[in-house]
Scaffold this motif. Structure first.
Motif, PDB file in Angstrom:
ATOM      1  N   UNK A 330       4.316  18.153  11.208  1.00 53.41           N
ATOM      2  CA  UNK A 330       4.405  19.496  11.802  1.00 53.41           C
ATOM      3  C   UNK A 330       5.325  19.470  13.014  1.00 53.41           C
ATOM      4  N   UNK A 331       5.151  18.414  13.826  1.00 52.10           N
ATOM      5  CA  UNK A 331       5.982  18.276  15.038  1.00 52.10           C
ATOM      6  C   UNK A 331       7.458  18.235  14.662  1.00 52.10           C
ATOM      7  N   UNK A 332       7.745  17.440  13.648  1.00 48.94           N
ATOM      8  CA  UNK A 332       9.128  17.280  13.185  1.00 48.94           C
ATOM      9  C   UNK A 332       9.706  18.625  12.748  1.00 48.94           C
ATOM     10  N   UNK A 333       8.979  19.325  11.904  1.00 46.96           N
ATOM     11  CA  UNK A 333       9.488  20.585  11.353  1.00 46.96           C
ATOM     12  C   UNK A 333       9.578  21.670  12.419  1.00 46.96           C
ATOM     13  N   UNK A 334       8.639  21.646  13.376  1.00 45.40           N
ATOM     14  CA  UNK A 334       8.649  22.659  14.430  1.00 45.40           C
ATOM     15  C   UNK A 334       9.905  22.511  15.288  1.00 45.40           C
ATOM     16  N   UNK A 335      10.184  21.258  15.626  1.00 49.80           N
ATOM     17  CA  UNK A 335      11.383  21.020  16.439  1.00 49.80           C
ATOM     18  C   UNK A 335      12.627  21.446  15.686  1.00 49.80           C
ATOM     19  N   UNK A 336      12.707  21.093  14.409  1.00 48.04           N
ATOM     20  CA  UNK A 336      13.898  21.407  13.619  1.00 48.04           C
ATOM     21  C   UNK A 336      14.107  22.917  13.512  1.00 48.04           C
ATOM     22  N   UNK A 337      13.045  23.702  13.691  1.00 44.08           N
ATOM     23  CA  UNK A 337      13.187  25.149  13.546  1.00 44.08           C
ATOM     24  C   UNK A 337      13.712  25.808  14.811  1.00 44.08           C
ATOM     25  N   UNK A 338      13.777  25.018  15.870  1.00 50.97           N
ATOM     26  CA  UNK A 338      14.288  25.577  17.108  1.00 50.97           C
ATOM     27  C   UNK A 338      13.204  25.984  18.096  1.00 50.97           C
ATOM     28  N   UNK A 339      11.942  25.779  17.755  1.00 52.39           N
ATOM     29  CA  UNK A 339      10.871  26.078  18.709  1.00 52.39           C
ATOM     30  C   UNK A 339      10.737  24.880  19.658  1.00 52.39           C
ATOM     31  N   UNK A 340      10.545  25.147  20.957  1.00 47.40           N
ATOM     32  CA  UNK A 340      10.407  24.061  21.910  1.00 47.40           C
ATOM     33  C   UNK A 340       9.037  23.427  21.775  1.00 47.40           C
ATOM     34  N   UNK A 341       8.998  22.130  21.470  1.00 46.27           N
ATOM     35  CA  UNK A 341       7.717  21.438  21.377  1.00 46.27           C
ATOM     36  C   UNK A 341       7.489  20.696  22.672  1.00 46.27           C
ATOM     37  N   UNK A 342       6.532  21.192  23.472  1.00 51.93           N
ATOM     38  CA  UNK A 342       6.341  20.671  24.816  1.00 51.93           C
ATOM     39  C   UNK A 342       5.543  19.373  24.802  1.00 51.93           C
ATOM     40  N   UNK A 343       4.502  19.302  24.004  1.00 51.88           N
ATOM     41  CA  UNK A 343       3.668  18.101  24.035  1.00 51.88           C
ATOM     42  C   UNK A 343       2.807  18.013  22.784  1.00 51.88           C
ATOM     43  N   UNK A 344       2.313  16.795  22.510  1.00 52.15           N
ATOM     44  CA  UNK A 344       1.308  16.586  21.470  1.00 52.15           C
ATOM     45  C   UNK A 344       0.056  16.059  22.181  1.00 52.15           C
ATOM     46  N   UNK A 345      -1.062  16.698  21.936  1.00 54.78           N
ATOM     47  CA  UNK A 345      -2.339  16.250  22.491  1.00 54.78           C
ATOM     48  C   UNK A 345      -3.085  15.519  21.374  1.00 54.78           C
ATOM     49  N   UNK A 346      -3.261  14.228  21.542  1.00 51.97           N
ATOM     50  CA  UNK A 346      -3.879  13.408  20.501  1.00 51.97           C
ATOM     51  C   UNK A 346      -5.234  12.929  21.004  1.00 51.97           C
ATOM     52  N   UNK A 347      -6.304  13.396  20.361  1.00 52.21           N
ATOM     53  CA  UNK A 347      -7.640  13.077  20.869  1.00 52.21           C
ATOM     54  C   UNK A 347      -8.076  11.674  20.487  1.00 52.21           C
ATOM     55  N   UNK A 348      -7.324  11.016  19.615  1.00 52.30           N
ATOM     56  CA  UNK A 348      -7.771   9.701  19.135  1.00 52.30           C
ATOM     57  C   UNK A 348      -7.631   8.665  20.239  1.00 52.30           C
ATOM     58  N   UNK A 349      -8.568   7.744  20.299  1.00 52.37           N
ATOM     59  CA  UNK A 349      -8.493   6.687  21.314  1.00 52.37           C
ATOM     60  C   UNK A 349      -7.902   5.445  20.672  1.00 52.37           C
ATOM     61  N   UNK A 350      -7.048   4.788  21.413  1.00 48.51           N
ATOM     62  CA  UNK A 350      -6.440   3.514  20.995  1.00 48.51           C
ATOM     63  C   UNK A 350      -5.684   3.628  19.682  1.00 48.51           C
TER      64      UNK A 350
END
Lengths: 979, 85
Positions: A330-350
């Motif tokens: 999703x991150x990849x495709x969102x960026x390619x569409x021209x939308x600014x992707x500010x951050x990814x919040x990943x709840x997984x630990x380690x």
């Protein structure tokens, strides 16, 4: 123009050469062919599209398909319809849609005041509040405030609905990558295949992803594959067709929403398949944190769909929040569409599985989103480190969330397949099949394309019992990372934030509501569902249910598999009733059965009734200027004083033949038929084994071992079943055969004092004298030009000749009778006057005094209960009943003290007319032309011993008194019949 | 909708049939000889197992024969079908 700000300059599966105008909430917008209403609105920068069910909170678009929990619309104008998820409406010229549940608009909704009293209306408030002074005082307003769209009033659509049955070797549900490759494998192996997909076009998840298959764009592979399938004779491929129910013995139900056939609006299929492959994919679930329902918070996979398939841009500054690795695509495709992707919040630990090409994105690991800010639109989020509790605020207008993927096991579960919890995948996956079906692809919890296709091919071979040598070649696929997830059923929050964290968005159910249900003792998953209504909306909790299970598990301190799922029920998506009934509506739904003279009756002004078992018989023949009562009186009088004719064709008739015919008849009836002579008939009473009156009729003896039994109209089919059941299952050794001849014979019954004269006028070779042709006899011969069997039976109590002819002669006979009868002033009469006449005689009528609870003894029919037969059906039950001697309701006649007031059938008789338990009821009440006053029949407790007593009948507004008499008002000895 | 195998016509859809209740013993030739309580039991207490049950169906919209199937009440699996001999 806003269109450019929120639409990518190229790409997508939309057809930019076709611009379409449509209306939404009164404003006109433009979109492209191929746009859903959701994608077109997103491309127009519309983000506030709904108000929530209970609290009327501002809502936007959350999903991209049938999992959409948030925005419902109703269509108005020509396409008028009830609730539709905004993601499932295709835009077309003239489309006019409106948000439900808000007024005047989502932007300004008067009911938004509900938010401020939210503490008074948590889950299940209606069991505890609004009780004083009386719930019914509040109920109308609360009911009006609840609910979504209203039912459409006018159906304008072109065409009709259709239903169809089909049989296939293999039914494949879903035409995503798994379904398509399975269909290819099955079709090339020669099986008869049906492939049904819910979407506008086949392709499933491939329509929304940028993946390469055989070095080409996935959509090219999809279109090539569907073209190959369409070229094969043994493949039926349906689009916009949802398989919504899986029933027993591999029967599945499909609704095809836009069949190609002209004039067919929707088509419903009932498919019996030898094998079923469930390729329904997986549905993404949401994440639970405060204000997770704000417009701008969307499922990550939906963002991917809007960006790739519709070339739209759902926002300007995006953040992604997930507990699993599917977020990276999703991150990849969102960026390619021209939308600014500010951050990814990943709840997984380690976990650090960030792909190479996304290394420049800021990733917050071990972080969760605690809450969203902004009311009518998301403007920022607060994120929190799960270890240090450190918080940061990030400005954004789009938040894509992914709580993980749930294999779509609904149909599998409906087939009674078991689902089981997989801790690694943090979801429920299909287990053992019970019927001949398998889940394939992501429905089977396989999440990489390579493995999906391998799995699909292998299971297809298994289903068709073929070996590896038949396997088709798989296309070339790019390497993919494995799916990895860490369960996050909800973010850890304080109580006040829990009350704003939506676990079921459609029904406004918060995390607090789940905790409330459990505090009150409703902690089993089915109870939580019903207490909170989580999962009970139109979306059936597709994005939220697993989080409910997870939340219960967390609170109880156990694993989700100990909680289990709620029962999966059909339909999988909302379906239209019309598609289920198809063309069976109106007069086709329960067709009437007509005699040959139905049209003649109608031509002569008859009011047609249903006489039972859908037979059309005339009720009465009104003449101009007559009231109903006048017509009935006239018809009754003509039977008693002159000459009438009525049609008894629909009465059941059965031919009974064989050495054991008499044995059967004696077993079926209460009276003795041993002494019946050839050419004579006898009235018989038929009981069921419980001793209750079941049917009656006259049975004639034509020859040794040859009888004709007649039954009532309405019960003919039931009597047929009763006799066949007895013979085939209890007495297969008896030699007797029954043939149904109900419709082979029609009749016209002449009745009245002039009946014999009329018969003579018709001309017959039958000796009509009373000595040669007594009451209850049957004679064969010619009547007029017709071969006939004439019977002297009478339902009216007058001299009668029932002329039975072949059905094809019926109309001609009738017309002849009317012509020959003119000098006698012959009158056709219907069932209304028949009813009056039989009441005067106290004759049995099924459905009135014989209502399924009365025995022959109740109705004073002791004379017909044989004392010499040791056994017949129902005998012993009545003996047991009489021995127990409880008081019974018995048939009596009534003479109301007011001779002019008609009393409604079923009016209760109570002691003293008081409002107490009744001691009987009126079974029939008519105006008697013989006595010129009202007479009635009733069932009355111990009535046979209460002659001449005054009893009290409760009518709607007053009490009526009547005297109890014998249940016969005319010719008690039956002399007229026998004349 | 069940798929029921008529012994004469083969597998047909449920709509062609009428249900006739769980199997009962043959109706005695002379019921007057039976104890009252036995007869009441025969009339009012049908077999009602969880699991396989023998029951009768009538192929009314077909050949008209009454036959017996064994059906599992938990799963609707139909184990066998036969005619009364």
């Amino acid at each position: 123009m806003s269109k450019d700000l929120f639409r990518q300059p190229q790409g997508g599966l939309i057809d930019r050469s076709q611009t379409i105008s449509f209306q939404f909430n009164g404003t006109t917008y433009q979109g492209y062919s191929g746009d859903s209403l959701a994608s077109a609105l997103i491309a127009n920068g519309v983000f506030l599209t709904a108000r929530s069910f209970k609290y009327h909170r501002p809502r936007g678009i959350v999903g991209s398909g049938y999992e959409e929990p948030s925005s419902l619309v109703e269509l108005i104008g020509d396409e008028e319809s009830g609730n539709q998820p905004i993601t499932r409406v295709q835009i077309r010229p003239g489309l006019n849609a409106r948000s439900v549940n808000c007024w005047p608009s989502p932007n300004f909704d008067l009911m938004a005041v509900n938010q401020y009293v939210s503490k008074l209306i948590p889950a299940a408030f209606y069991y505890k509040t609004f009780k004083w002074p009386n719930w019914h005082f509040f109920e109308p307003s609360i009911r009006r405030a609840a609910g979504l769209a209203s039912a459409p009033k006018n159906i304008h659509h072109q065409g009709h609905y259709e239903t169809r049955y089909a049989h296939y070797d293999i039914l494949i549900v879903g035409a995503g990558p798994a379904g398509l490759i399975a269909a290819l494998q099955a079709a090339r192996s020669g099986a008869r295949v049906m492939l049904a997909d819910d979407g506008l076009e086949s392709g499933g998840s491939l329509l929304s992803q940028h993946v390469k298959i055989d070095g080409k764009e996935a959509i090219d592979w999809v279109r090539e594959t569907t073209a190959s399938l369409d070229a094969m004779d043994n493949v039926t491929r349906l689009t916009e067709a949802t398989v919504w129910a899986y029933r027993e013995h591999n029967l599945l139900v499909i609704t095809e929403r836009s069949p190609a056939t002209q004039n067919v609006f929707q088509r419903s299929w009932r498919v019996r398949a030898k094998q079923v492959l469930i390729a329904t994919g997986a549905i993404e679930r949401n994440l639970v944190f405060a204000n997770n329902d704000r417009p701008g918070v969307m499922m990550a996979s939906a963002i991917q769909s809007y960006v790739n398939r519709y070339a739209a841009k759902p926002g300007k500054r995006a953040v992604l929040f997930a507990n699993n690795s599917s977020i990276y695509a999703v991150a990849r495709d969102l960026r390619a569409s021209g939308v600014e992707l500010v951050a990814i919040i990943d709840s997984r630990s380690n976990v650090n599985d960030l792909p190479e090409d996304l290394q420049d994105i800021q990733v917050f690991r071990n972080y969760v989103v605690e809450q969203c800010h902004g009311t009518k639109r998301l403007r920022a989020i607060t994120i929190k480190n799960t270890e240090t509790a450190e918080k940061t605020k990030i400005d954004c207008d789009l938040l894509g969330i992914s709580g993980g993927w749930n294999p779509t096991v609904h149909l599998f579960s409906q087939s009674r397949g078991k689902v089981k919890y997989d801790a690694n995948l943090a979801t429920f996956i299909p287990g053992e099949s019970v019927q001949a079906c398998q889940c394939i692809g992501s429905a089977s919890a396989i999440f990489t394309l390579q493995k999906v296709m391998q799995d699909a091919v292998q299971k297809t071979l298994q289903a068709l019992d073929l070996d590896q040598s038949n396997a088709i070649l798989l296309p070339q696929l790019e390497p993919e990372a494995e799916y990895s997830i860490q369960a996050l059923w909800h973010v850890d929050l304080n109580e006040s934030l829990c009350s704003k964290s939506f676990i079921d968005i459609q029904n406004d159910v918060t995390l607090s509501d789940v905790h409330l249900a459990m505090r009150e003792g409703f902690d089993a998953v089915e109870h939580v569902k019903r207490y909170t209504t989580a999962g009970m909306g139109i979306d059936q909790g597709k994005t939220g249910n697993l989080n409910v299970i997870g939340a219960i598990a967390l609170k109880k301190g156990c694993a989700p598999d100990e909680i289990g799922t709620t029962t999966f029920r059909s339909p999988f998506v909302p379906i239209e009733f019309g598609a289920l009934t198809g063309t069976r509506e109106g007069s086709v739904y329960l067709p009437y059965r007509h005699t040959s003279i139905t049209q003649w009756n109608k031509d002569h002004g008859a009011e047609m009734y249903e006489a039972g078992a859908r037979w059309r018989r005339p009720g009465y023949y009104p003449r101009s200027g007559e009231s109903f009562q006048e017509t009935v009186n006239r018809e009754s009088r003509v039977v008693r004083e002159g000459l009438a004719v009525y049609d008894g064709a629909p009465l059941g008739k059965f031919e009974i033949k064989g050495p054991d015919a008499l044995k059967l008849i004696d077993m079926l009836y209460t009276n003795n038929f041993d002494s019946l002579k050839i050419g004579m008939g006898r009235y018989g009473l038929m009981l069921n084994e419980d001793g209750i009156i079941f049917d009656d009729g006259v049975t004639f003896k034509l020859a040794e071992n040859h009888y004709i039994m007649s039954t009532s109209t309405g019960n003919a089919d039931a009597v047929n079943q009763h006799m066949e059941f007895f013979l085939q299952t209890h007495r297969p050794d008896w030699q007797v055969k029954i043939t149904t001849i109900t419709t082979q014979w029609a009749n016209a019954t002449l009745c009245g004092p002039k009946a014999r004269e009329m018969m003579q006028a018709l001309g017959t070779d039958i000796d009509l004298s009373n000595e040669a042709f007594p009451f209850m006899a049957m004679r064969e011969g010619k009547v007029g030009d017709f071969k006939a069997r004439v019977c002297r039976v009478s339902f009216t109590g007058e001299l009668s000749f029932e002329i039975n002819v072949r059905s094809r002669d019926s109309l001609a006979l009738w017309e002849t009778i009317m012509e020959v009868g003119m000098p006698f002033n012959i009158s056709p009469v219907g069932s209304e006057s028949n009813h009056v006449l039989r009441v005067e005689k106290g004759f049995l009528s099924l459905g009135h005094e014989a209502d399924g609870t009365t025995t022959p003894f109740d109705l004073g029919l002791n004379w017909i209960m044989s004392k010499t037969k040791t056994d017949y059906i129902g005998k012993k039950a009545n003996e047991i009943r009489l021995a127990e001697n409880p008081s019974r309701w018995q048939l009596v006649g009534l003479l109301p003290d007011d001779p002019n007031e008609l009393i409604d059938e079923s009016a209760p008789i109570t002691p003293g007319g008081r409002r107490e338990a009744s001691e009987g009821f009126v079974t029939a009440c008519v105006w008697s032309v013989v006595h010129n006053r009202v007479i009635a029949l009733a069932l009355l407790e111990n009535g046979q011993s209460r002659m001449d007593e005054t009893i009290y009948i409760r009518r709607k507004d007053h009490v009526v008194t009547a005297k109890v008499t014998a249940p016969c008002f005319y010719d008690a000895k039956g002399q007229l019949l026998r004349s | 909708m069940l798929k029921i195998s008529c012994p004469f016509c083969g597998p047909r859809n449920e709509v062609e049939f009428v249900y006739g209740g769980p199997l009962k013993d043959r109706r005695p030739d002379d019921v007057s000889q039976i104890e009252d309580s036995t007869w009441i039991n025969y009339l009012t207490v049908p077999k009602n197992p969880l699991g396989p049950v023998q029951e009768r169906w009538w192929h009314v919209r077909g050949c008209g024969c009454w036959f017996t199937i064994t059906r599992d009440t938990r799963s609707h699996d139909i184990i066998e079908s036969e005619v009364e001999s």
